[in-house]
Design an enzyme around this catalytic site. Structure first.
Site, PDB file in Angstrom:
ATOM      1  N   THR A 207     -23.687  -3.724 -23.246  1.00 38.77           N
ATOM      2  CA  THR A 207     -23.072  -5.000 -23.603  1.00 38.77           C
ATOM      3  C   THR A 207     -22.067  -5.442 -22.542  1.00 38.77           C
ATOM      4  O   THR A 207     -20.866  -5.182 -22.642  1.00 38.77           O
ATOM      5  CB  THR A 207     -22.396  -4.882 -24.990  1.00 38.77           C
ATOM      6  OG1 THR A 207     -21.582  -3.718 -24.993  1.00 38.77           O
ATOM      7  CG2 THR A 207     -23.439  -4.790 -26.086  1.00 38.77           C
TER       8      THR A 207
ATOM      9  N   GLU B 238     -42.752  -9.952  12.355  1.00 33.55           N
ATOM     10  CA  GLU B 238     -43.404 -11.047  11.622  1.00 33.55           C
ATOM     11  C   GLU B 238     -43.071 -10.976  10.149  1.00 33.55           C
ATOM     12  O   GLU B 238     -42.893 -11.980   9.479  1.00 33.55           O
ATOM     13  CB  GLU B 238     -44.932 -10.954  11.815  1.00 33.55           C
ATOM     14  CG  GLU B 238     -45.690 -12.205  11.383  1.00 33.55           C
ATOM     15  CD  GLU B 238     -46.111 -12.216   9.930  1.00 33.55           C
ATOM     16  OE1 GLU B 238     -46.562 -13.263   9.453  1.00 33.55           O
ATOM     17  OE2 GLU B 238     -45.978 -11.187   9.231  1.00 33.55           O
ATOM     18  N   GLU B 239     -42.984  -9.748   9.642  1.00 35.40           N
ATOM     19  CA  GLU B 239     -42.799  -9.560   8.195  1.00 35.40           C
ATOM     20  C   GLU B 239     -41.356  -9.706   7.748  1.00 35.40           C
ATOM     21  O   GLU B 239     -41.067  -9.583   6.562  1.00 35.40           O
ATOM     22  CB  GLU B 239     -43.305  -8.175   7.774  1.00 35.40           C
ATOM     23  CG  GLU B 239     -44.800  -7.962   7.961  1.00 35.40           C
ATOM     24  CD  GLU B 239     -45.658  -8.756   6.987  1.00 35.40           C
ATOM     25  OE1 GLU B 239     -45.152  -9.706   6.353  1.00 35.40           O
ATOM     26  OE2 GLU B 239     -46.854  -8.427   6.888  1.00 35.40           O
TER      27      GLU B 239
ATOM     28  N   HIS C 286     -16.870  -6.641 -20.680  1.00 37.22           N
ATOM     29  CA  HIS C 286     -17.376  -6.472 -22.044  1.00 37.22           C
ATOM     30  C   HIS C 286     -17.870  -7.815 -22.591  1.00 37.22           C
ATOM     31  O   HIS C 286     -17.139  -8.804 -22.571  1.00 37.22           O
ATOM     32  CB  HIS C 286     -16.240  -5.907 -22.914  1.00 37.22           C
ATOM     33  CG  HIS C 286     -16.715  -5.337 -24.197  1.00 37.22           C
ATOM     34  ND1 HIS C 286     -17.223  -6.109 -25.217  1.00 37.22           N
ATOM     35  CD2 HIS C 286     -16.782  -4.046 -24.621  1.00 37.22           C
ATOM     36  CE1 HIS C 286     -17.557  -5.332 -26.230  1.00 37.22           C
ATOM     37  NE2 HIS C 286     -17.305  -4.060 -25.887  1.00 37.22           N
TER      38      HIS C 286
ATOM     39  N   ASP D  33     -45.580  -4.619  12.793  1.00 33.66           N
ATOM     40  CA  ASP D  33     -44.635  -4.261  11.731  1.00 33.66           C
ATOM     41  C   ASP D  33     -45.293  -4.460  10.370  1.00 33.66           C
ATOM     42  O   ASP D  33     -46.324  -5.130  10.258  1.00 33.66           O
ATOM     43  CB  ASP D  33     -43.333  -5.086  11.825  1.00 33.66           C
ATOM     44  CG  ASP D  33     -43.545  -6.570  11.554  1.00 33.66           C
ATOM     45  OD1 ASP D  33     -44.577  -7.124  12.003  1.00 33.66           O
ATOM     46  OD2 ASP D  33     -42.694  -7.191  10.890  1.00 33.66           O
TER      47      ASP D  33
ATOM     48  N   HIS E 250     -49.330  -8.509  14.536  1.00 37.14           N
ATOM     49  CA  HIS E 250     -48.030  -7.841  14.364  1.00 37.14           C
ATOM     50  C   HIS E 250     -48.231  -6.383  13.976  1.00 37.14           C
ATOM     51  O   HIS E 250     -49.150  -6.047  13.232  1.00 37.14           O
ATOM     52  CB  HIS E 250     -47.137  -8.582  13.365  1.00 37.14           C
ATOM     53  CG  HIS E 250     -47.667  -8.724  11.967  1.00 37.14           C
ATOM     54  ND1 HIS E 250     -47.363  -7.837  10.964  1.00 37.14           N
ATOM     55  CD2 HIS E 250     -48.461  -9.661  11.404  1.00 37.14           C
ATOM     56  CE1 HIS E 250     -47.937  -8.230   9.845  1.00 37.14           C
ATOM     57  NE2 HIS E 250     -48.624  -9.328  10.073  1.00 37.14           N
TER      58      HIS E 250
ATOM     59  N   SER F  11     -48.070 -17.629   5.435  1.00 39.61           N
ATOM     60  CA  SER F  11     -47.429 -18.200   6.630  1.00 39.61           C
ATOM     61  C   SER F  11     -47.437 -17.170   7.757  1.00 39.61           C
ATOM     62  O   SER F  11     -47.313 -15.973   7.505  1.00 39.61           O
ATOM     63  CB  SER F  11     -45.970 -18.554   6.324  1.00 39.61           C
ATOM     64  OG  SER F  11     -45.869 -19.259   5.097  1.00 39.61           O
TER      65      SER F  11
ATOM     66  N   ASP G 162     -54.857 -12.263  11.173  1.00 35.46           N
ATOM     67  CA  ASP G 162     -53.782 -11.876  10.254  1.00 35.46           C
ATOM     68  C   ASP G 162     -53.909 -12.711   8.989  1.00 35.46           C
ATOM     69  O   ASP G 162     -52.937 -13.073   8.364  1.00 35.46           O
ATOM     70  CB  ASP G 162     -52.415 -12.096  10.931  1.00 35.46           C
ATOM     71  CG  ASP G 162     -51.261 -11.554  10.111  1.00 35.46           C
ATOM     72  OD1 ASP G 162     -51.484 -10.641   9.307  1.00 35.46           O
ATOM     73  OD2 ASP G 162     -50.132 -12.060  10.273  1.00 35.46           O
TER      74      ASP G 162
HETATM   75  N1  BES Z   1     -50.756 -11.920   7.003  1.00 37.43           N
HETATM   76  C1  BES Z   1     -49.703 -12.644   6.390  1.00 37.43           C
HETATM   77  C2  BES Z   1     -49.949 -14.132   6.327  1.00 37.43           C
HETATM   78  C3  BES Z   1     -51.075 -14.555   5.403  1.00 37.43           C
HETATM   79  C4  BES Z   1     -51.003 -14.223   4.065  1.00 37.43           C
HETATM   80  C5  BES Z   1     -52.112 -15.270   5.880  1.00 37.43           C
HETATM   81  C6  BES Z   1     -52.029 -14.610   3.213  1.00 37.43           C
HETATM   82  C7  BES Z   1     -53.125 -15.658   5.037  1.00 37.43           C
HETATM   83  C8  BES Z   1     -53.088 -15.318   3.701  1.00 37.43           C
HETATM   84  C9  BES Z   1     -48.401 -12.393   7.134  1.00 37.43           C
HETATM   85  O1  BES Z   1     -48.255 -11.073   7.568  1.00 37.43           O
HETATM   86  C10 BES Z   1     -47.268 -12.642   6.184  1.00 37.43           C
HETATM   87  O2  BES Z   1     -47.208 -11.994   5.184  1.00 37.43           O
HETATM   88  N2  BES Z   1     -46.379 -13.564   6.517  1.00 37.43           N
HETATM   89  C11 BES Z   1     -45.199 -13.769   5.741  1.00 37.43           C
HETATM   90  C12 BES Z   1     -44.200 -14.511   6.586  1.00 37.43           C
HETATM   91  C13 BES Z   1     -42.787 -14.500   6.029  1.00 37.43           C
HETATM   92  C14 BES Z   1     -42.228 -13.099   5.922  1.00 37.43           C
HETATM   93  C15 BES Z   1     -41.883 -15.345   6.889  1.00 37.43           C
HETATM   94  C16 BES Z   1     -45.548 -14.534   4.474  1.00 37.43           C
HETATM   95  O3  BES Z   1     -46.447 -15.380   4.460  1.00 37.43           O
HETATM   96  O4  BES Z   1     -44.912 -14.242   3.450  1.00 37.43           O
HETATM   97 ZN    ZN Z   2     -47.702  -9.929   5.727  1.00 34.53          ZN
END
Ligand code: BES
Ligand code: ZN
Length: 451
Positions: free
Chosen positions: A314, A152-153, A212, A87, A85, A398, A179
């Site tokens: 407050t 992806e992010e 308040h 992004d 990815h 993920s 990744d």
């Molecule tokens: N590169 C990561 C996934 C990852 C993190 C693999 C740690 C192995 C170890 C990927 O870019 C990522 O951050 N994915 C997100 C997906 C989410 C935004 C749906 C994640 O895992 O938070």
């Molecule tokens: Zn990531």
């Protein structure tokens, strides 16, 4: 070949890094609409780079951020698809960065900047591996198809939708993804499991505006306090998730896995030190690696509402928001997990506030067979590239589209990551070791020859 291709990489890596810096200067933050132009410009830049290497390259627009698609034929008809990815995650908190997030900088053999490890630097290893083979051998050993997504992010579904619709046209023999991470700097690894994810937020609304806390405190519910009470009913202090049905489909850890995790000799104290926390914490009855790789979670990613400024104010806040992600393991179904979590929050939420729940996407966990011959070939390729034995690990993170690949494309998926959890992905001062970048590029080149 190894020597000529490796020699090319050794002679050219400094330029590769300069190009990678150019790649990283695009603030391709897919979650933020204000960066849509930068995200597209970044994709166009990648397309131009791949065209320069003789690829038939272009952008695929199916709604959402564009997908980079680039194909080049090779000696054999076998097709290796490389996914990654372009992004990145938002850069905040920007004041925590030693050098600006989108002004990549090398310090002590390490490249700093947003996207350095996640995932531009890792994507670039494959682009440069392809260049190294083409410049030394004239042609690729097999067909190479790059499919690089731009959301992806941010939980986007453009690529999953495209894959479902174009599967007959994509049809790879193997998919390679960089990744993820290695076990540690001296222990390269192939990842055979990723956790799934369910993302949502709940908003609790009380009075129409902050009021308040003396005038109304004690007489009305406080949304921030209700948020805390709901969360306390979601996870126990000893790390068990209290949502009824949450664990129903979780596959228990196999004996061989517990044993193989144990052999990695994970050091809890070292992790606590690295993160500057008093001690590790997690679900009772499991080791840290088991908790990170093979157990589900319920995490709060952000919680806010009420006064955030200096000293005291407050008021009773008008609302409180809690952002949550659950990580899933086999055989949990994201739709089912979402339902039990939403039902539980609705059940325990008192009727003194109004509750709103918003969904932010989900994906299932994936697990691959470590005995697959293509995955074994990747292990060899990485061993060659890094000059170290290469082990198998699972990862806590993920990569949502991977489950779509597994479902629609029916070929081995190789998760050959070159990063480290300590690279600071998603956080300030994200970085990537240039040594790993060079060795990763060599591994990627070896792999194309070995598949
Ligand atoms: N590169 C990561 C996934 C990852 C993190 C693999 C740690 C192995 C170890 C990927 O870019 C990522 O951050 N994915 C997100 C997906 C989410 C935004 C749906 C994640 O895992 O938070
Ligand atoms: Zn990531």
């Amino acid at each position: 070949m190894a020597d000529r291709v490796e020699a090319y990489i050794d002679q050219n890596w400094v330029r590769f890094v300069e190009e990678l810096k150019e790649f990283m200067r695009f603030p391709s933050v897919s979650a933020q609409r204000a960066h849509d132009k930068d995200t597209r410009a970044c994709a166009e830049w990648v397309v131009a780079q791949l065209k320069g290497l003789g690829f038939d390259a272009g952008l695929v627009d199916v709604g959402g951020q564009p997908i980079v698609r680039a194909l080049r034929k090779g000696k054999s008809k076998k097709r290796v698809m490389i996914y990654g990815h372009y992004d990145v995650q938002p850069e905040d908190p920007v004041t925590e960065w030693q050098t600006p997030p989108f002004e990549p900088t090398v310090r002590d053999g390490t490249l700093y900047g947003r996207g350095s490890t996640d995932d531009k630097g890792q994507v670039w290893t494959h682009v440069k591996a392809v260049e190294a083979i083409l410049k030394t051998e004239g042609e690729l050993p097999c067909e190479v198809l790059f499919l690089l997504e731009g959301e992806e992010e941010s939980g986007g579904d453009a690529l999953p939708r495209y894959v479902a619709q174009a599967k007959a046209d994509i049809k790879p023999d193997a998919i390679v993804i960089s990744d993820s991470t290695m076990y540690d700097a001296n222990t390269p690894a192939i990842t055979y499991g990723l956790r799934g994810i369910v993302a949502l937020e709940f908003i609790l609304r009380g009075p129409a505006a902050d009021v308040h806390s003396g005038a109304f405190g004690g007489g009305i519910a406080n949304p921030a306090m209700v948020a805390a009470q709901i969360l306390a009913q979601c996870v126990s202090p000893d790390g068990k998730i209290l949502v009824p049905g949450f664990y129903d489909d979780v596959v228990p850890l196999q004996d061989w896995e517990r044993e193989s995790f144990r052999k990695l000799n994970f050091n809890d104290e070292a992790m606590a030190k690295e993160l500057n926390i008093p001690r590790v914490h997690g679900e009772a009855g499991y080791s840290t690696l088991e908790r990170l790789w093979a157990r589900p979670t319920f995490e709060v990613n952000g919680i806010f509402g009420g006064y955030q400024g200096q000293r005291s104010k407050t008021i009773i806040p008008a609302s409180a928001t809690v952002k949550i992600t659950c990580r899933l393991v086999g055989n949990q179904d994201p739709a089912r997990v979402r339902k039990v979590v939403v039902d539980h929050i609705r059940n325990v939420c008192p009727n003194t506030v109004r509750l709103e729940i918003n969904d932010f996407g989900a994906s299932p966990p994936v697990l691959f067979d470590v005995n697959d011959p293509t995955i074994r070939a990747a292990q060899d390729a990485m061993r060659k590239g890094f000059g170290h034995d290469t082990t198998f690990i699972r990862c806590g993170g993920s990569i949502p589209v991977v489950s779509t690949f597994a479902e629609y494309l029916g070929c081995p998926v190789i998760l050959m990551g070159f990063g480290l959890d300590s690279d600071g992905p998603h956080g300030p001062n994200e970085h990537f070791s240039l040594d790993s970048f060079v060795k990763g590029t060599k591994s990627a080149a070896h792999l194309l020859r070995m598949i």
